[in-house]
Scaffold this motif. Structure first.
Motif, mmCIF file in Angstrom:
data_model
loop_
_atom_site.group_PDB
_atom_site.id
_atom_site.type_symbol
_atom_site.label_atom_id
_atom_site.label_comp_id
_atom_site.label_asym_id
_atom_site.label_seq_id
_atom_site.Cartn_x
_atom_site.Cartn_y
_atom_site.Cartn_z
ATOM 1 N N ILE A 8 -31.808 -0.519 6.772
ATOM 2 C CA ILE A 8 -30.818 -1.571 6.720
ATOM 3 C C ILE A 8 -30.653 -2.638 5.731
ATOM 4 O O ILE A 8 -29.588 -2.997 5.222
ATOM 5 C CB ILE A 8 -30.983 -2.241 8.044
ATOM 6 C CG1 ILE A 8 -30.793 -1.827 9.291
ATOM 7 C CG2 ILE A 8 -30.322 -3.789 8.030
ATOM 8 C CD1 ILE A 8 -30.813 -2.629 10.596
ATOM 9 N N ARG A 9 -31.995 -2.745 5.058
ATOM 10 C CA ARG A 9 -32.022 -3.756 3.991
ATOM 11 C C ARG A 9 -31.014 -3.155 2.758
ATOM 12 O O ARG A 9 -30.810 -3.710 1.974
ATOM 13 C CB ARG A 9 -33.588 -4.092 3.656
ATOM 14 C CG ARG A 9 -34.316 -4.734 4.435
ATOM 15 C CD ARG A 9 -34.154 -6.265 4.284
ATOM 16 N NE ARG A 9 -34.709 -6.689 5.353
ATOM 17 C CZ ARG A 9 -35.918 -7.275 5.101
ATOM 18 N NH1 ARG A 9 -36.585 -7.035 4.050
ATOM 19 N NH2 ARG A 9 -36.681 -8.124 6.387
ATOM 20 N N ARG A 10 -31.419 -1.866 2.784
ATOM 21 C CA ARG A 10 -30.602 -1.273 1.548
ATOM 22 C C ARG A 10 -28.982 -1.669 1.658
ATOM 23 O O ARG A 10 -28.523 -1.676 0.195
ATOM 24 C CB ARG A 10 -30.762 0.385 1.668
ATOM 25 C CG ARG A 10 -32.321 0.500 0.865
ATOM 26 C CD ARG A 10 -32.448 2.094 0.804
ATOM 27 N NE ARG A 10 -31.418 2.820 0.403
ATOM 28 C CZ ARG A 10 -31.222 4.186 0.524
ATOM 29 N NH1 ARG A 10 -31.997 4.612 1.590
ATOM 30 N NH2 ARG A 10 -30.236 4.763 0.285
ATOM 31 N N PHE A 11 -28.545 -1.998 2.685
ATOM 32 C CA PHE A 11 -27.053 -2.218 2.866
ATOM 33 C C PHE A 11 -26.795 -3.698 2.572
ATOM 34 O O PHE A 11 -25.763 -4.390 2.342
ATOM 35 C CB PHE A 11 -26.566 -1.694 4.121
ATOM 36 C CG PHE A 11 -26.418 -0.449 4.383
ATOM 37 C CD1 PHE A 11 -25.377 0.299 3.652
ATOM 38 C CD2 PHE A 11 -27.394 0.499 5.177
ATOM 39 C CE1 PHE A 11 -25.160 1.773 3.759
ATOM 40 C CE2 PHE A 11 -27.300 1.796 5.086
ATOM 41 C CZ PHE A 11 -26.286 2.664 4.383
ATOM 42 N N ARG A 16 -22.223 -8.300 2.064
ATOM 43 C CA ARG A 16 -21.401 -9.491 1.589
ATOM 44 C C ARG A 16 -20.083 -8.794 1.162
ATOM 45 O O ARG A 16 -18.741 -9.329 1.488
ATOM 46 C CB ARG A 16 -22.086 -10.177 0.718
ATOM 47 C CG ARG A 16 -21.128 -11.439 0.440
ATOM 48 C CD ARG A 16 -22.155 -12.570 -0.335
ATOM 49 N NE ARG A 16 -21.335 -13.635 -0.784
ATOM 50 C CZ ARG A 16 -21.664 -14.713 -0.846
ATOM 51 N NH1 ARG A 16 -22.803 -15.216 -0.479
ATOM 52 N NH2 ARG A 16 -20.748 -15.721 -1.333
ATOM 53 N N ARG A 17 -20.226 -8.009 0.077
ATOM 54 C CA ARG A 17 -19.000 -7.621 -0.732
ATOM 55 C C ARG A 17 -18.125 -6.893 0.306
ATOM 56 O O ARG A 17 -16.955 -6.937 0.248
ATOM 57 C CB ARG A 17 -19.495 -6.329 -1.698
ATOM 58 C CG ARG A 17 -19.201 -7.294 -3.122
ATOM 59 C CD ARG A 17 -19.745 -6.418 -4.410
ATOM 60 N NE ARG A 17 -21.412 -6.442 -4.385
ATOM 61 C CZ ARG A 17 -21.992 -5.276 -4.570
ATOM 62 N NH1 ARG A 17 -21.542 -4.533 -5.413
ATOM 63 N NH2 ARG A 17 -23.378 -5.687 -4.710
ATOM 64 N N VAL A 22 -12.999 -6.922 3.238
ATOM 65 C CA VAL A 22 -12.044 -6.911 4.551
ATOM 66 C C VAL A 22 -11.289 -7.884 4.454
ATOM 67 O O VAL A 22 -10.125 -7.979 5.109
ATOM 68 C CB VAL A 22 -12.961 -6.723 5.685
ATOM 69 C CG1 VAL A 22 -12.492 -6.997 7.062
ATOM 70 C CG2 VAL A 22 -13.835 -5.398 5.651
ATOM 71 N N VAL A 23 -11.852 -9.190 4.341
ATOM 72 C CA VAL A 23 -11.128 -10.557 4.470
ATOM 73 C C VAL A 23 -9.692 -10.492 3.663
ATOM 74 O O VAL A 23 -8.570 -10.809 3.771
ATOM 75 C CB VAL A 23 -12.013 -11.524 4.154
ATOM 76 C CG1 VAL A 23 -11.175 -12.955 4.243
ATOM 77 C CG2 VAL A 23 -13.086 -11.866 5.120
ATOM 78 N N ALA B 110 -15.692 -11.050 11.450
ATOM 79 C CA ALA B 110 -15.766 -10.884 9.842
ATOM 80 C C ALA B 110 -14.979 -11.996 8.939
ATOM 81 O O ALA B 110 -15.738 -12.667 7.965
ATOM 82 C CB ALA B 110 -15.185 -9.454 9.350
ATOM 83 N N ILE B 111 -13.847 -12.231 9.485
ATOM 84 C CA ILE B 111 -13.116 -13.299 8.538
ATOM 85 C C ILE B 111 -13.854 -15.055 8.764
ATOM 86 O O ILE B 111 -13.882 -15.561 7.860
ATOM 87 C CB ILE B 111 -11.567 -13.383 9.068
ATOM 88 C CG1 ILE B 111 -10.897 -12.167 8.694
ATOM 89 C CG2 ILE B 111 -11.011 -14.492 8.591
ATOM 90 C CD1 ILE B 111 -9.502 -11.810 9.274
ATOM 91 N N SER B 112 -14.200 -15.064 10.076
ATOM 92 C CA SER B 112 -14.634 -16.448 9.996
ATOM 93 C C SER B 112 -16.037 -16.498 9.482
ATOM 94 O O SER B 112 -16.434 -17.547 9.069
ATOM 95 C CB SER B 112 -14.719 -16.989 11.616
ATOM 96 O OG SER B 112 -14.936 -15.855 12.449
#
Lengths: 280, 306
Positions: A8-11, A16-17, A22-23, B110-112
């Motif tokens: 998991i740590r590897r991800f 964050r990116r 996605v946003v 994800a957005i919030s």
């Protein structure tokens, strides 16, 4: 550290990116069709892959009713009609929503939570209310009065929530007690002390309910039979029958209304077109 | 207690209540009168704009005459119970609303999360843009989906250029996929607004402690952040699902799937089967009512956001 944790740590650096991507992708998905529609409304031809022949006001002239041809209904009359109805609905919402928002925020009483749920959650979908109105008030369902009452019921939760949000940020009990101890009667306290303090929330609630009512479609579509055509039906007629560029111009009119509403809401302390108010 | 004494008792309570409202003598009684007066306009509107029409609609569903409430017939309810078309409509409505809700809430988290934690530039503008679709009626959302995925749509044309297929074959706006995207377009802003409220109340100390003790960012999210936002996620699921159920205009324009709202419209516009439309309306309203009050037990109403 287990193998699973290591994996998991590897991800972590990617996480964050990925979320940021996605946003922005989603915001692009929201914005692109809106901007595209607005830009296309100034084009003169939609024959190619992209609209071309910029910039002309012809499409706007047609929907505004200054051309000799086009859709039967022009925006002027229907927008004016809907603006009037929406104003009526907003006035009813002020009379209904502000007092109950105060009672629900300030006092504890029997079945308060149930009443709160009824007041802040839209329980009847517009289309169901529409067929119910048609049979219950056959003479009045599609009159201005019927529409005002319908819009008031459908949009009242937005008013109650926005005003409540404003009341919740005030120390109502203290304000009330201070005013009373200085000799003001209760009605005077409410009208001249409490309401002016919640001004931003009340104005924000009015703008939100007005904007939503001005373009209410589901209920309107169900009850409409004759008389001046409401704005949302003008939009529907354009979306269904008019050439693409002309529909784009018709819809852009509503975009301009929403943008103006959001700009004013921003000044009032609301973040976007939402019911949350942050009192200054 | 016999019926007569119960009735007498209720009459006493009612008389007492009326006298309190008419001439309150203590501060407590005055307060009760204030509450009653302030709730009164809402009750009047609720009675005439919702309660009466809904009762008339229920009566309409058992009427023998499609044009007025006269006589009694259970034909519409029999059709509703036996014709498998309506089972399909109910199933379509539910799975589609559930699926779009899950996707919309996941995107909303994800957005919030990004808005609260990453201090993105122009946050105010991003929030304003994000809230824009809340103001849009369903028919306008449908139009926007057509500008992307319709036969002349931006995405369709782009795909046509890259794959060499004809744009007409690639257009998905009027399929169930296009409808799905239309639902997500109008639902994500709503779910995000609910979740933003919850995110603002998170205790960041616990997250910082977890990071200081060596947890990675994904682990921190799963074990520290997620448990804290759980009430908000539940509320977002409930409210988004309710919004999804009420969508009509988008489906009317795009098609792709027959959901309950569209079926009500169909019963009215094709053959004017007002009894059947009324029956679907009754079931639909009762479902939303039951769902709302049953699920409210899991959330605080203070997280409600529209």
């Amino acid at each position: 550290m287990t193998r699973w944790q290591r994996m998991i740590r590897r991800f972590d650096p990617v996480g964050r990116r990925l979320v940021t991507a996605v946003v922005y992708a989603f915001l692009a998905f929201l914005t692109i069709p809106i901007v595209y529609t607005f830009v296309a409304s100034f084009a003169s031809s939609a024959d190619g892959v992209l609209p071309s022949g910029f910039a002309t006001l012809e499409n706007w002239r047609v929907v505004m009713g200054y051309a000799d041809y086009g859709v039967q209904t022009t925006v002027g009359r229907s927008l004016l009609f809907s603006a009037g109805i929406a104003t009526g609905g907003t006035v009813v919402n002020l009379l209904v929503g502000v007092p109950i928002a105060y009672a629900l925020t300030r006092y504890e009483f029997f079945a308060r939570d149930w009443l709160n749920a009824l007041a802040i959650l839209p329980l009847v979908p517009g289309i169901v209310l529409g067929i119910a109105f048609l049979r219950a008030y056959p003479e009045n369902a599609s009159t201005s009065f019927g529409l005002v009452v319908g819009y008031a019921l459908l949009k009242s939760p937005y008013m109650v929530l926005t005003v409540q949000s404003s009341f919740q940020s005030m120390d109502l009990r203290r304000i009330e007690e201070s005013a009373r101890s200085l000799g003001a009667s209760w009605p005077r306290t409410f009208l001249t002390v409490i309401l002016p303090n919640a001004k931003n929330g009340i104005v924000a609630g009015s703008i939100i309910t007005w904007t939503l009512a001005a373009a209410e479609f589901n209920f309107t579509y169900m009850v409409y039979s004759q008389g001046p055509r409401p704005f949302s039906l003008f939009l529907f007629e354009n979306i269904n029958n008019a050439p693409f560029l002309q529909s784009a111009a018709a819809i852009s009119i509503y975009f301009l209304i929403v943008v103006s509403a959001i700009v004013v809401l921003q000044f009032l302390g609301n973040r976007g077109f939402t019911t949350t108010t942050t009192n200054p | 207690m016999s019926i007569t004494t119960t009735a007498t008792r209720y009459r006493e309570i009612a008389t007492e209540f009326a006298s309190v409202l008419a001439s309150p003598s203590t501060e407590r009684e005055r307060e009760q009168r204030r509450i009653a007066v302030m709730c009164l306009p809402f009750f009047v509107l609720g009675t005439f704009a919702a309660f009466v029409p809904l009762v008339v609609m229920a009566r309409m569903s058992v009427s023998a005459d499609p044009f007025e409430n006269a006589g009694y017939s259970l034909e519409a309810w029999r059709t509703l119970a036996t014709d498998s078309t309506y089972l399909t409509v109910a199933w379509n409505t539910l799975w589609f609303a559930a699926l779009t809700t899950i996707v919309s809430v996941a995107l909303g988290v994800a957005i919030s999360h990004a808005l609260e934690k990453y201090s993105l530039p122009f946050e105010n503008v991003l929030v304003a843009v994000l809230s824009f679709p809340i103001a849009l009626p369903g028919i306008v959302v449908a139009f926007l989906i057509v500008t992307l995925l319709g036969r002349q749509g931006l995405v369709t044309n782009l795909a046509a250029v890259f794959t060499g297929q004809s744009a007409i074959d690639l257009a998905t706006a009027t399929t169930v996929t296009g409808l799905f995207i239309g639902y997500v377009y109008s639902l994500v802003p709503r779910s995000t607004m609910v979740l933003r409220g919850t995110y603002a109340e998170i205790n960041t100390d616990a997250e910082e402690a977890a990071r200081a003790l060596g947890a990675g960012s994904i682990e921190t999210f799963c074990h520290v952040t997620l448990p804290q936002i759980r009430p908000g996620v539940v509320a977002a699921i409930i409210l988004t699902f309710r919004s999804a159920l009420a969508i009509f205009g988008t489906v009317l324009v795009l098609g792709g799937l027959t959901v309950a709202t569209v079926r009500i419209n169909y019963e009215i516009s094709v053959g004017f089967d007002s009894q059947l439309a009324g029956a679907i309306g009754v079931v639909y309203f009762l479902f939303i009512l039951t769902f709302t009050f049953a699920s409210l037990r899991f959330v605080e109403t203070s997280v409600v956001e529209l």
